[in-house]
Design an enzyme around this catalytic site. Structure first.
Site, short mmCIF file in Angstrom:
data_model
loop_
_atom_site.label_atom_id
_atom_site.label_comp_id
_atom_site.label_asym_id
_atom_site.label_seq_id
_atom_site.Cartn_x
_atom_site.Cartn_y
_atom_site.Cartn_z
CG ASN A 177 -3.30 3.71 0.13
OD1 ASN A 177 -2.71 3.77 -0.88
ND2 ASN A 177 -3.79 2.74 0.62
CE1 TYR A 181 -34.78 15.61 5.57
CE2 TYR A 181 -35.21 18.15 5.28
CZ TYR A 181 -35.66 16.40 5.53
OH TYR A 181 -36.95 15.95 5.38
CB CYS A 240 -9.01 -3.90 2.87
SG CYS A 240 -7.57 -2.74 3.26
CG ASP A 267 0.05 -1.90 8.60
OD1 ASP A 267 -0.47 -0.87 8.34
OD2 ASP A 267 -0.27 -3.13 8.55
NE ARG A 310 0.00 10.82 -9.34
CZ ARG A 310 -0.37 9.71 -8.89
NH1 ARG A 310 -0.39 8.59 -9.68
NH2 ARG A 310 -0.67 9.45 -7.82
CB SER A 336 -0.26 -2.49 -6.00
OG SER A 336 -1.41 -1.60 -6.07
CB ALA A 392 -0.78 -0.05 1.09
CD GLU A 395 6.12 -7.52 -1.41
OE1 GLU A 395 6.10 -6.05 -0.88
OE2 GLU A 395 6.11 -8.34 -0.62
#
Ligand SMILES: Cc1cc2nc3c(=O)[nH]c(=O)nc-3n(C[C@H](O)[C@H](O)[C@H](O)COP(=O)(O)OP(=O)(O)OC[C@H]3O[C@@H](n4cnc5c(N)ncnc54)[C@H](O)[C@@H]3O)c2cc1C
Length: 566
Positions: free
Chosen positions: A317, A438, A46, A293, A25, A42, A14, A36
């Site tokens: 993130n 509302y 969850c 984490d 970017r 990626s 993540a 990794e």
């Protein structure tokens, strides 16, 4: 033009890919490499419980973009412009030489990768309790798509019928739903005497537990697992109170930050675990960042800068974005978190933001709490569903400290309003006045979260005298000579009642004329379905000279104990 900035990222789930994608970017000329040790990058961890439940058929969807393109190393190279090395493990960091020793796991080959900036996104690992039998077959941890895929494969093979889940945190609860939906018999064992002990206060947890039982989940709360037994595969779970035959065990007792690389490199880590970072996610070495984490978080500034470990994908993130921004020279500090978490438990949603009551009391002994129950939309709307909101505020500053919400209605909208209010350090008076949208399909003219805030304001101002259901039960059980005044209509009383003899029924509409039937010297606890009428009854009786009157907050909707029905 100088040399391109070399950024090396360790960890590819993540925080790692988020950092890499934003960095490319912002700094297209930078040379970004993500390593990794697993074979996938990626993926959406969850979503694993929902795959097990059968909500979507292909596990590959967890590693695909919405357009159905696989988020593979080739995708990241082509589309995002950074290199991903999978099945590659970082072994150690040399801060002097600014290199990381890595090993390609399939070949065993080692090499040093240089960096100008290093990002640790090494995440966390499930706690493996030191129990006899944890290495038996059919014992799962739910962390990686492989875990979910193998579990579904075994279930669909048709030979797993009973499951014992160890740990009643949010992963345990999501998995309980998934396995029940798959037709398994599910028992959940939790060492604490409530579900979600790290997240929810007792009265909210009791409501969640009631619902889990209604859905067929057996709860063994306050029980310690002492051993798993079996011949090859697990067949029994022994607790300190009983023996549970089972075909599978799923362990979800928390995670620990993967901070070994950082510790061994001499970076400052918390004694309790987790890399210490500043608000730009820099570690004690300014050229090394860490996020997700593997780090210790801080509460948002308006509450306190208290440090704590709450590993969530939402935070991971955001950390990735902060890291990329800072490396690229943009000043965008990470404000901290307010421990906002939301989880589905069958038909209920459970949510929490800010502090629990216990945590809030540790910071500020002078707090107030309220429980509000009501609907998320006008009662005439077919999709109107109940919500129960617990709110915690400082008596002195009147600032919101925490909110917990449980219900079949739209919990997450109210939770996010509360999280936003906490983020900006709002008082409960301000929350009651936020201009929320509302229309009947979405909310009431005064939204549930604002009404809960109004109740808190009334309580802080001494107008509303509510007590929690737990306190009401304590007084009843202690044999206090109380009158339980039910302010509902006779018809409502027929369907559901408090199971006590000292209940007196006087509908709210008749209370002004009939108040004199009640003795003034006795303590009176008023209630109704949600305790709006209970609160009004308290005010009417106060007006008639009754001083010992409180209402039971949340009424029967929030009453977490047995009720008499029919
Ligand atoms: C079943 C489940 C449900 C969840 N549901 C939610 C939810 O609803 N909402 C929410 O906010 N969060 C949720 N989470 C938590 C969320 O998935 C994590 O917070 C998030 O994945 C953390 O991201 P991360 O990048 O920090 O670390 P991780 O996802 O742990 O990834 C770290 C990666 O680093 C790699 N790594 C570690 N050390 C090395 C090394 N030395 N060399 C190379 N690679 C290394 C690991 O292999 C790992 O793949 C859930 C988690 C699970 C398991």
């Amino acid at each position: 033009m100088g040399e391109p900035l070399r950024v090396l990222i360790i960890g590819g789930v993540a925080c790692g890919p988020k950092t890499a994608s934003r960095l490319k970017r912002l700094l297209p000329d930078s040379e970004v490499t993500m390593i990794e040790r697993g074979k996938l990058v990626s993926y959406g961890a969850c979503g694993l419980p929902y795959y097990v439940e059968g909500m979507f058929p292909r596990i590959e969807e967890l590693v695909e973009t919405p357009a159905g393109i696989g988020r593979t190393p080739a995708f990241f190279q082509k589309v995002k412009g950074f290199r991903s090395l999978v099945r590659t493990e970082a072994l150690r960091i040399d801060r002097e030489r600014k290199t990381v020793r890595v090993m390609t796991l399939d070949s065993g080959k080692e090499e040093d990768l240089p960096y100008d900036r290093l990002v640790l996104a090494t995440g966390s690992s499930p706690v493996r309790p030191p129990l006899p039998g944890v290495d038996l077959g059919n014992v799962w941890y739910m962390r990686h798509p492989d875990d979910a895929a193998s579990l579904v494969e075994r279930i669909t093979a048709g030979n797993l019928r009973r499951a014992v889940l160890i740990g009643a945190g949010y992963i345990g609860i999501e998995m309980a739903e998934a396995l029940r939906e798959r037709g398994l018999h599910v028992t959940m064992v939790e060492i604490f005497d409530q579900v979600m002990p790290q997240t929810l206060d007792r009265e909210v947890a009791l409501l969640a537990a009631k619902h889990l039982r209604e859905k067929g989940v057996e709860l063994a709360l306050g029980e310690r697992v002492v051993a798993l037994e079996g011949n090859g595969n697990v067949g029994l779970v022994r607790t300190d109170k009983r023996t549970l035959p089972t075909d599978l065990v799923l362990i979800g007792v928390g995670v620990r930050p993967n901070d070994t690389l950082a510790r061994e490199a001499g970076l400052v880590c918390s004694p309790k675990g987790g890399i210490v970072i500043n608000s730009f996610c820099q570690t004690s070495d300014p050229d090394i960042y860490a996020g997700g984490d593997c780090v210790v978080n801080h509460h948002v500034a308006p509450i306190t800068r208290k440090a704590f470990f709450i590993p969530l994908g939402s935070t991971s993130n955001k950390h990735g974005r902060t890291i990329a921004d800072h490396i690229a020279g943009l000043a965008s500090p990470f404000a901290g978190i307010s421990a906002t978490a939301v989880c589905k438990a069958f038909d209920l949603t459970l949510g929490r933001t800010g502090f629990s009551e216990r945590e809030a009391r540790e910071l500020d002994p002078d707090i107030e709490t309220i429980i509000w129950a009501g609907a998320d939309k006008p009662h005439y709307f077919p999709q109107s569903r109940p919500l129960i909101i617990k709110m915690i505020a400082s008596r002195r500053s009147r600032k919101l400290l925490g909110v917990q919400i449980v219900g079949r209605g739209d919990v997450s909208k109210r939770l996010d309003v509360a999280a936003t209010a906490l983020f900006f350090g709002a008082t409960v008076d301000q929350i009651g006045n936020i201009d929320l949208g509302y229309a009947p399909p979405y909310s009431s003219p005064i939204d549930a979260i604002a009404t809960a805030a109004h109740l808190m304001v009334n309580k802080l101002d001494g107008i509303a005298r509510g007590i929690s259901p737990l306190e009401a039960k304590r007084r009843i059980d202690a044999g206090n000579d109380v009158i339980l005044l039910d302010a509902r209509t006779p018809k409502e009383c027929q369907s559901m009642r408090l199971p006590y003899e000292n209940v007196v029924h006087i509908p709210l509409g008749a209370l002004r004329e009939r108040a004199s039937e009640l003795p003034k010297e006795k303590e009176i606890l008023t209630f109704c379905k949600a305790s709006m009428r209970g609160y009004e009854a308290q005010r009417i009786l106060n007006g008639a000279g009754y001083d010992r009157v409180s209402f039971i907050e949340g009424g029967l909707l929030a009453w977490p104990f047995e009720l008499t029905t029919g």
